[in-house]
Design a protein around this motif. Structure first.
Motif, short mmCIF file in Angstrom:
data_model
loop_
_atom_site.label_atom_id
_atom_site.label_comp_id
_atom_site.label_asym_id
_atom_site.label_seq_id
_atom_site.Cartn_x
_atom_site.Cartn_y
_atom_site.Cartn_z
N UNK A 65 18.86 -64.93 -35.74
CA UNK A 65 19.81 -63.87 -35.40
C UNK A 65 19.38 -62.52 -35.91
N UNK A 66 18.99 -62.48 -37.16
CA UNK A 66 18.57 -61.22 -37.76
C UNK A 66 17.34 -60.68 -37.02
N UNK A 123 37.90 -59.19 -45.35
CA UNK A 123 38.75 -58.07 -44.92
C UNK A 123 37.90 -56.80 -44.80
N UNK A 124 37.04 -56.60 -45.79
CA UNK A 124 36.16 -55.42 -45.77
C UNK A 124 35.26 -55.41 -44.54
N UNK A 125 34.78 -56.58 -44.15
CA UNK A 125 33.93 -56.68 -42.96
C UNK A 125 34.74 -56.33 -41.70
N UNK A 126 35.97 -56.85 -41.64
CA UNK A 126 36.82 -56.59 -40.47
C UNK A 126 37.20 -55.11 -40.38
N UNK A 127 37.38 -54.49 -41.53
CA UNK A 127 37.81 -53.09 -41.55
C UNK A 127 36.65 -52.10 -41.53
N UNK A 183 27.08 -63.70 -45.74
CA UNK A 183 25.98 -62.75 -45.88
C UNK A 183 25.39 -62.35 -44.52
N UNK A 184 25.37 -63.27 -43.57
CA UNK A 184 24.77 -62.92 -42.28
C UNK A 184 25.59 -61.86 -41.56
N UNK A 185 26.93 -62.00 -41.64
CA UNK A 185 27.78 -60.97 -41.03
C UNK A 185 27.58 -59.63 -41.71
N UNK A 221 26.87 -64.44 -50.28
CA UNK A 221 25.87 -65.49 -50.05
C UNK A 221 26.49 -66.88 -50.21
N UNK A 222 27.27 -67.03 -51.27
CA UNK A 222 27.85 -68.34 -51.57
C UNK A 222 28.90 -68.75 -50.54
#
Ligand code: C2E
Ligand code: CA
Ligand code: CA
Ligand code: CA
Length: 277
Positions: free
Chosen positions: A126-127, A32-36, A86-88, A81-82
């Motif tokens: 990607x990175x 959610x934090x990533x989306x927001x 983490x990549x996003x 990570x788990x």
């Protein structure tokens, strides 16, 4: 029968509670934090210990949730990570770094910024692609970017080696983060394409204590000297620690003794005020 009804009632209640909580695990909150867009980046100066000149800094992620509470990266990075997030997260962090200080770096070609990478970041193209693209857009040189790969990355030694080499070939600088806290053998360090290592705060804390960690640090520093690796020490809080590290040939330092992590603009002013001449 009454007892049975009570027990099954309790079980059903527990089931509902568990299911309800499930939607709010740390992993779900990170998603959610990533989306927001709740993640941002602060910058902690890194100085040359011999004279205190500021040479760059480290990008550190911060997560302030909507309700205002801050969650420490020590808590959410392992979960990210788990759970394959983490990549996003790293993508967003890298975007922030360039949006925050890309122009600043382009105008100051001697200043560098360290970015933390987790194992999947090091191993993915990607990175690399994102860094290459953003660097070119902003006019930042590859050697202004220092990638801190945590020592956990080295568990899969051969894979780490080849992916590290590809970053290295592209001109990025590579260091091993949290060195001495992971599982890699010291001898193995000689075969890795790295420029330096970051001595973990636990060692800096142990300075002068006469404990085994203090001993191990001595060995790490001799090994780094033998291999010609730059050493940066983190978590320096006291002048006596800095003095010890300088005497042992450590080049770079980071810690509250010098400066805490700060917002991009404050960081820019700090660097400009103490740039090496
Ligand atoms: P780290 O990479 O070893 O980063 C150093 C940590 O020590 C940072 O904590 C920094 O704020 C803290 N620190 C620096 N100087 C001092 C000092 O003098 N005293 C004390 N007590 N602490 C000091 P932070 O920002 O909470 O980050 C914790 C860990 O979370 C980092 O350890 C790193 O492993 C991870 N992390 C932080 N940001 C990122 C990120 O952007 N990406 C990834 N993958 N991991 C990150
Ligand atoms: Ca680090
Ligand atoms: Ca760490
Ligand atoms: Ca550390």
């Amino acid at each position: 029968l009454g007892l049975l009804g009570l027990t099954s009632g309790a079980i059903i209640f527990w089931l509902i509670l568990t299911l309800a909580r499930r939607g709010d695990t740390m992993g779900a909150r990170i998603r959610r934090g990533l989306a927001r867009g709740e993640f941002r980046v602060v910058y902690q100066p890194i100085v040359r210990l011999s004279d205190g000149a500021c040479l760059g800094g480290e990008a550190l992620v911060r997560w302030q949730q909507r309700d205002g509470t801050m969650i420490s990266p020590d808590r959410f990075i392992p979960v990210a990570e788990a759970e394959g997030l983490i990549e996003r997260l790293t993508d967003q962090i890298i975007e922030h770094v360039f949006a925050d200080i890309g122009k600043f770096l382009a105008e100051r070609p001697t200043v560098w910024i360290a970015i933390n990478l987790s194992a999947p970041d090091v191993e993915s193209d990607r990175v690399r692609g994102r860094l290459d693209r953003l660097r070119k857009t902003h006019g930042v040189a590859a050697d202004q970017i220092v990638l801190e790969a945590t020592e956990r990355t080295l568990i899969d030694a051969r894979r780490a080696q080849s992916s590290m080499r590809s970053f290295r070939d592209a001109g990025y600088r590579l260091t091993i983060d949290d060195f001495g806290t992971g599982y890699s053998s010291l001898a193995y360090l000689a075969t890795l394409p790295v420029d330096g290592l970051k001595l973990d705060k636990t060692f800096v804390d142990s300075i002068g204590s006469g404990t085994p960690a203090d001993d191990v640090m001595g060995h790490i520093l001799s090994l780094a000297a033998t291999l010609g690796l730059d050493v940066a020490a983190e978590g320096i809080e006291h002048g006596a620690q800095a003095d010890y590290l300088i005497a042992r040939g450590v080049t770079y330092g980071q810690g509250w003794l010098f400066a805490r992590a700060m917002e991009a603009e404050t960081f820019g002013a700090y660097v400009d005020g103490r740039m090496a001449v």
